[in-house]
Design a protein around this motif. Structure first.
Motif, PDB file in Angstrom:
ATOM      1  N   PRO A 135       0.827  -1.206   0.000  1.00  0.00           N
ATOM      2  CA  PRO A 135       0.000   0.000   0.000  1.00  0.00           C
ATOM      3  C   PRO A 135       0.865   1.260   0.000  1.00  0.00           C
ATOM      4  O   PRO A 135       1.857   1.340   0.726  1.00  0.00           O
ATOM      5  N   GLU A 136       0.485   2.216  -0.810  1.00  0.00           N
ATOM      6  CA  GLU A 136       1.260   3.445  -0.935  1.00  0.00           C
ATOM      7  C   GLU A 136       1.311   4.188   0.401  1.00  0.00           C
ATOM      8  O   GLU A 136       0.296   4.347   1.082  1.00  0.00           O
ATOM      9  N   GLY A 137       2.507   4.599   0.786  1.00  0.00           N
ATOM     10  CA  GLY A 137       2.670   5.362   2.014  1.00  0.00           C
ATOM     11  C   GLY A 137       2.888   4.516   3.257  1.00  0.00           C
ATOM     12  O   GLY A 137       2.969   5.051   4.360  1.00  0.00           O
ATOM     13  N   PHE A 138       3.000   3.194   3.078  1.00  0.00           N
ATOM     14  CA  PHE A 138       3.169   2.289   4.207  1.00  0.00           C
ATOM     15  C   PHE A 138       4.370   1.372   3.991  1.00  0.00           C
ATOM     16  O   PHE A 138       4.650   0.967   2.858  1.00  0.00           O
ATOM     17  N   ALA A 139       5.036   1.027   5.077  1.00  0.00           N
ATOM     18  CA  ALA A 139       6.003  -0.062   5.047  1.00  0.00           C
ATOM     19  C   ALA A 139       5.245  -1.367   5.244  1.00  0.00           C
ATOM     20  O   ALA A 139       4.353  -1.447   6.098  1.00  0.00           O
ATOM     21  N   ASP A 140       5.562  -2.377   4.445  1.00  0.00           N
ATOM     22  CA  ASP A 140       4.922  -3.688   4.567  1.00  0.00           C
ATOM     23  C   ASP A 140       5.654  -4.478   5.657  1.00  0.00           C
ATOM     24  O   ASP A 140       6.821  -4.828   5.516  1.00  0.00           O
ATOM     25  N   TYR A 141       4.959  -4.744   6.739  1.00  0.00           N
ATOM     26  CA  TYR A 141       5.548  -5.442   7.881  1.00  0.00           C
ATOM     27  C   TYR A 141       6.207  -6.744   7.469  1.00  0.00           C
ATOM     28  O   TYR A 141       7.323  -7.061   7.900  1.00  0.00           O
ATOM     29  N   ALA A 142       5.535  -7.511   6.609  1.00  0.00           N
ATOM     30  CA  ALA A 142       6.057  -8.820   6.217  1.00  0.00           C
ATOM     31  C   ALA A 142       7.346  -8.709   5.408  1.00  0.00           C
ATOM     32  O   ALA A 142       8.130  -9.656   5.347  1.00  0.00           O
ATOM     33  N   VAL A 143       7.586  -7.557   4.784  1.00  0.00           N
ATOM     34  CA  VAL A 143       8.821  -7.318   4.041  1.00  0.00           C
ATOM     35  C   VAL A 143       9.928  -6.847   4.984  1.00  0.00           C
ATOM     36  O   VAL A 143      11.084  -7.260   4.865  1.00  0.00           O
ATOM     37  N   GLU A 144       9.558  -5.998   5.940  1.00  0.00           N
ATOM     38  CA  GLU A 144      10.552  -5.328   6.780  1.00  0.00           C
ATOM     39  C   GLU A 144      11.035  -6.161   7.961  1.00  0.00           C
ATOM     40  O   GLU A 144      12.196  -6.052   8.373  1.00  0.00           O
ATOM     41  N   VAL A 145      10.169  -7.003   8.527  1.00  0.00           N
ATOM     42  CA  VAL A 145      10.519  -7.624   9.814  1.00  0.00           C
ATOM     43  C   VAL A 145      11.508  -8.796   9.715  1.00  0.00           C
ATOM     44  O   VAL A 145      12.302  -9.003  10.636  1.00  0.00           O
ATOM     45  N   PRO A 146      11.516  -9.598   8.633  1.00  0.00           N
ATOM     46  CA  PRO A 146      12.395 -10.774   8.647  1.00  0.00           C
ATOM     47  C   PRO A 146      13.880 -10.458   8.833  1.00  0.00           C
ATOM     48  O   PRO A 146      14.613 -11.254   9.431  1.00  0.00           O
ATOM     49  N   SER A 147      14.339  -9.324   8.338  1.00  0.00           N
ATOM     50  CA  SER A 147      15.765  -8.994   8.407  1.00  0.00           C
ATOM     51  C   SER A 147      16.172  -8.395   9.748  1.00  0.00           C
ATOM     52  O   SER A 147      17.362  -8.148   9.984  1.00  0.00           O
TER      53      SER A 147
END
Length: 250
Positions: A135-147
């Motif tokens: 979604p525009e304007g949001f960080a995707d939790y599932a993309v950001e958290v694994p690292s």
């Protein structure tokens, strides 16, 4: 549990020290057929990664207010404990426009855009899946958290006497939250090893307590259910038996 625990993060640390392999959160969504079981160790790992995201990437500090626009879900439980770990106030269903940052599910993205701070979105898909299109304007939790790192240390100690949770007009410090959770656990008859089935929503203290904090405070676990009304005849009784449920909160 340790009598000296004064924040939800303390409760989780004690649970991890006592028995990391036991189940802590078992989540069902009977609209999708999803079932997720998280041991104390696995849940704590998610909390550590999320707290590192919150503190490191989103620059959240103790006392910041996070509008948490998520339903009763295992990932919501993770965010609640991550906020406690950092010292951020989890404002469940709070006004995004008045918050320092917002965490939103897929159904509340429009409302979440009122937040002028950092915005995180969760797809709430099975297995923690990401959005097909972020979604525009949001960080995707599932993309950001694994690292994120598997261990977490707050930059500043969390004060148990500072606000930790706001829900439905109630605001609690970490110490007050733990005290209430322990009292609720006793009222629900929860002892160490208890398994509480709960299908209450997370929009009141009663739902949050039965759906997370009271089982955690008691040294037990929760079977968290959404859309339980979708179960057919006899389905609830079968789940209670198969999940070795010892108490219910409905």
């Amino acid at each position: 549990m340790n009598a000296n625990d004064r924040t939800p993060a303390d409760l989780l640390r004690s649970a991890l020290a006592a028995d990391p392999a036991r189940p802590l959160v078992t989540y069902y969504d009977d609209a999708t057929g999803e079932r997720v079981e998280l041991s104390v160790a696995t849940f704590a790992n998610w909390v550590a990664k999320t707290a590192n995201l919150l503190q490191g990437e989103l620059s959240a500090e103790p006392g910041d207010r996070l509008a948490l626009l998520l339903p009763a879900h295992w990932q919501t439980a993770v965010w609640l404990l991550a906020c406690s770990s950092v010292g951020v106030v989890a404002d469940v269903g709070g006004d995004p426009a008045a918050a320092d940052l917002v965490v939103s599910g897929p159904d509340t993205l429009d409302a979440a855009r009122a937040c002028s701070g950092e915005r995180v979105a969760l797809a709430l898909r099975p297995l923690g899946g990401r959005f097909p299109q972020p979604p525009e304007g949001f960080a995707d939790y599932a993309v950001e958290v694994p690292s994120q790192g598997d261990q977490f240390a707050p930059y500043a100690p969390v004060d148990p006497d500072e606000p930790a949770l706001a829900v439905a007009g109630l605001e609690l410090t970490g110490a007050e939250l733990v005290e209430r959770a322990r009292a609720d656990a006793a009222e629900l008859g929860l002892a160490p090893g208890a398994r509480l089935l709960c299908d209450r929503p997370y929009d009141t203290w009663d739902g949050l307590s039965a759906g997370l904090y009271a089982p955690l405070a008691a040294g037990g676990s929760v079977v968290l259910c959404r859309h339980l009304d979708r179960l057919g005849e006899g389905g609830l009784e079968k789940r209670i038996e198969s999940e070795r449920v010892t108490a219910t909160a409905r």
